[in-house]
Design a protein around this motif. Structure first.
Motif, PDB file in Angstrom:
ATOM      1  N   LEU A  36      -0.545   5.584  10.597  1.00  0.00           N
ATOM      2  CA  LEU A  36      -1.159   5.768   9.285  1.00  0.00           C
ATOM      3  C   LEU A  36      -0.156   5.486   8.169  1.00  0.00           C
ATOM      4  O   LEU A  36      -0.511   4.924   7.125  1.00  0.00           O
ATOM      5  CB  LEU A  36      -1.705   7.186   9.157  1.00  0.00           C
ATOM      6  N   SER A  40      -0.545   2.658   5.341  1.00  0.00           N
ATOM      7  CA  SER A  40      -0.453   3.040   3.935  1.00  0.00           C
ATOM      8  C   SER A  40       0.517   2.134   3.181  1.00  0.00           C
ATOM      9  O   SER A  40       0.207   1.639   2.084  1.00  0.00           O
ATOM     10  CB  SER A  40      -0.003   4.502   3.825  1.00  0.00           C
ATOM     11  N   GLY A  44      -0.610  -0.590   0.321  1.00  0.00           N
ATOM     12  CA  GLY A  44       0.027  -0.519  -0.988  1.00  0.00           C
ATOM     13  C   GLY A  44       0.604  -1.870  -1.394  1.00  0.00           C
ATOM     14  O   GLY A  44       0.479  -2.289  -2.552  1.00  0.00           O
ATOM     15  N   LEU A 240       0.844   5.065  -2.181  1.00  0.00           N
ATOM     16  CA  LEU A 240       0.605   4.461  -0.869  1.00  0.00           C
ATOM     17  C   LEU A 240       1.884   3.910  -0.251  1.00  0.00           C
ATOM     18  O   LEU A 240       2.059   3.955   0.962  1.00  0.00           O
ATOM     19  CB  LEU A 240      -0.423   3.332  -0.994  1.00  0.00           C
ATOM     20  N   SER A 241       2.774   3.384  -1.086  1.00  0.00           N
ATOM     21  CA  SER A 241       3.980   2.730  -0.567  1.00  0.00           C
ATOM     22  C   SER A 241       5.151   3.680  -0.388  1.00  0.00           C
ATOM     23  O   SER A 241       6.130   3.322   0.272  1.00  0.00           O
ATOM     24  CB  SER A 241       4.397   1.594  -1.518  1.00  0.00           C
ATOM     25  N   ILE A 244       3.106   8.964   0.324  1.00  0.00           N
ATOM     26  CA  ILE A 244       2.254   9.239   1.494  1.00  0.00           C
ATOM     27  C   ILE A 244       2.953   8.874   2.800  1.00  0.00           C
ATOM     28  O   ILE A 244       3.033   9.698   3.721  1.00  0.00           O
ATOM     29  CB  ILE A 244       0.902   8.520   1.357  1.00  0.00           C
ATOM     30  N   PRO A 245       3.491   7.643   2.946  1.00  0.00           N
ATOM     31  CA  PRO A 245       4.165   7.331   4.216  1.00  0.00           C
ATOM     32  C   PRO A 245       5.395   8.177   4.475  1.00  0.00           C
ATOM     33  O   PRO A 245       5.676   8.527   5.616  1.00  0.00           O
ATOM     34  CB  PRO A 245       4.514   5.835   4.078  1.00  0.00           C
TER      35      PRO A 245
END
Length: 315
Positions: A36, A40, A44, A240-241, A244-245
């Motif tokens: 995931l 993500s 992104g 996203l970049s 989150i990761p």
């Protein structure tokens, strides 16, 4: 490409009773978290490339780094208040280098992304962590992985079609930035607790890139830099970049060895190629897919042979 303080708060949710515990990241299998996180990051990147139609790459990377710096700076705000008082000039110099490598890596990657397909850019950039994994190794078989990865890059450079030598050069520069980033992550992690170093590096990296981002944005029209829609997308790219990761990777690294983590991360070039196909409509040639496979195999092979976790799993 680093670890955020957000994971700590997310991970803390595993201590809560009842449904909160069941829904925490701790209940998700580590391979799923890693996958995931990879998706993500690449989604992104795909959104960022869409922004290139209205903003120059330097402006987009500035918005992305600014969004990350604001989020990470907020999370580490208490520690940042005393960072000058609590750390030596040597430590501050290390984190400054960390921030510059972060800026260079992202700047070069976005310049490459503007010229070559997402899957190709990520594949070449992956030579950075591959080099870190192999440098210093005395195992003869690692020469095979180097040759295999080199063959993959040569095929990408001579593949025709979407091959762009300047884009490939920027991707190689991004690989150098990524390798430096990994090494400086370890040095920064030894000097700064939690995500203080990452937050400070993000702020420094933003300050390095932001003037160029504003200048190129103004030269391209200027008004787009203040467009709420673009700024919102830029915030999404930053989340996203980065945030989150980082959160997902931290939780995964708590439960799997760094060696396993590295093998699973080797899937990133393939995921990038698929995201490029679905999100951006970038169709790769058979030669390019073979080249990507070569780099993936080389990365997985080099990582699989590591007997001990790397010094900087946070990278």
């Amino acid at each position: 490409m680093a670890l955020a303080e957000a994971p700590g708060s997310l991970g803390g949710a595993t201590r809560a009773p009842g449904r909160t515990r069941a829904l925490s990241l701790g209940s998700v299998p580590p391979p799923a978290l890693i996958f995931l996180g990879i998706v993500s990051v690449q989604v992104g990147a795909g959104l960022a490339k869409h922004l290139f139609e209205r903003l120059p790459p330097t402006s987009v990377v500035s918005i992305r780094l600014l969004a990350s710096a604001l989020v990470l700076g907020f999370l580490a705000r208490r520690a940042l208040r005393t960072v000058l008082r609590d750390h030596s000039w040597t430590s501050l110099a290390v984190v400054a280098g960390y921030g510059i490598s972060l800026a260079a890596m992202n700047f070069a990657f976005y310049q490459a992304l503007a010229r070559i397909p997402l899957g190709v850019a990520v594949t070449i950039e992956f030579l950075g962590p591959l080099s870190v994994a192999i440098v210093g190794s005395r195992r003869p078989r690692d020469v095979l992985w180097v040759l295999l990865a080199g063959a993959g890059v040569v095929m990408l450079a001579r593949g025709g079609g979407d091959a762009d030598l300047l884009g490939i050069a920027f991707a190689l520069l991004a690989a150098v930035g990524w390798a430096s980033y990994i090494l400086l992550t370890a040095a920064t992690g030894r000097r700064f607790p939690g995500t203080t170093g990452l937050a400070l590096a993000s702020i420094i990296g933003t300050l390095v890139v932001l003037p160029g981002g504003i200048a190129t944005g103004v030269a391209a029209g200027g008004g787009a830099l203040l467009d709420p829609e673009l700024l919102l997308i830029g915030l999404g790219v930053g989340l996203l970049s980065s945030v989150i990761p980082y959160s997902l990777e931290l939780e995964a690294l708590r439960r799997v060895p760094a060696r396993v983590f590295g093998i699973l991360m080797s899937l990133e070039p393939a995921v990038a190629a698929l995201v490029g196909l679905v999100v951006l409509g970038e169709i790769l040639t058979g030669r390019q897919w073979v080249a990507i496979a070569c780099v993936i195999i080389a990365c997985a092979g080099a990582t699989r042979g590591q007997k001990e976790p790397t010094e900087a799993p946070e990278a």
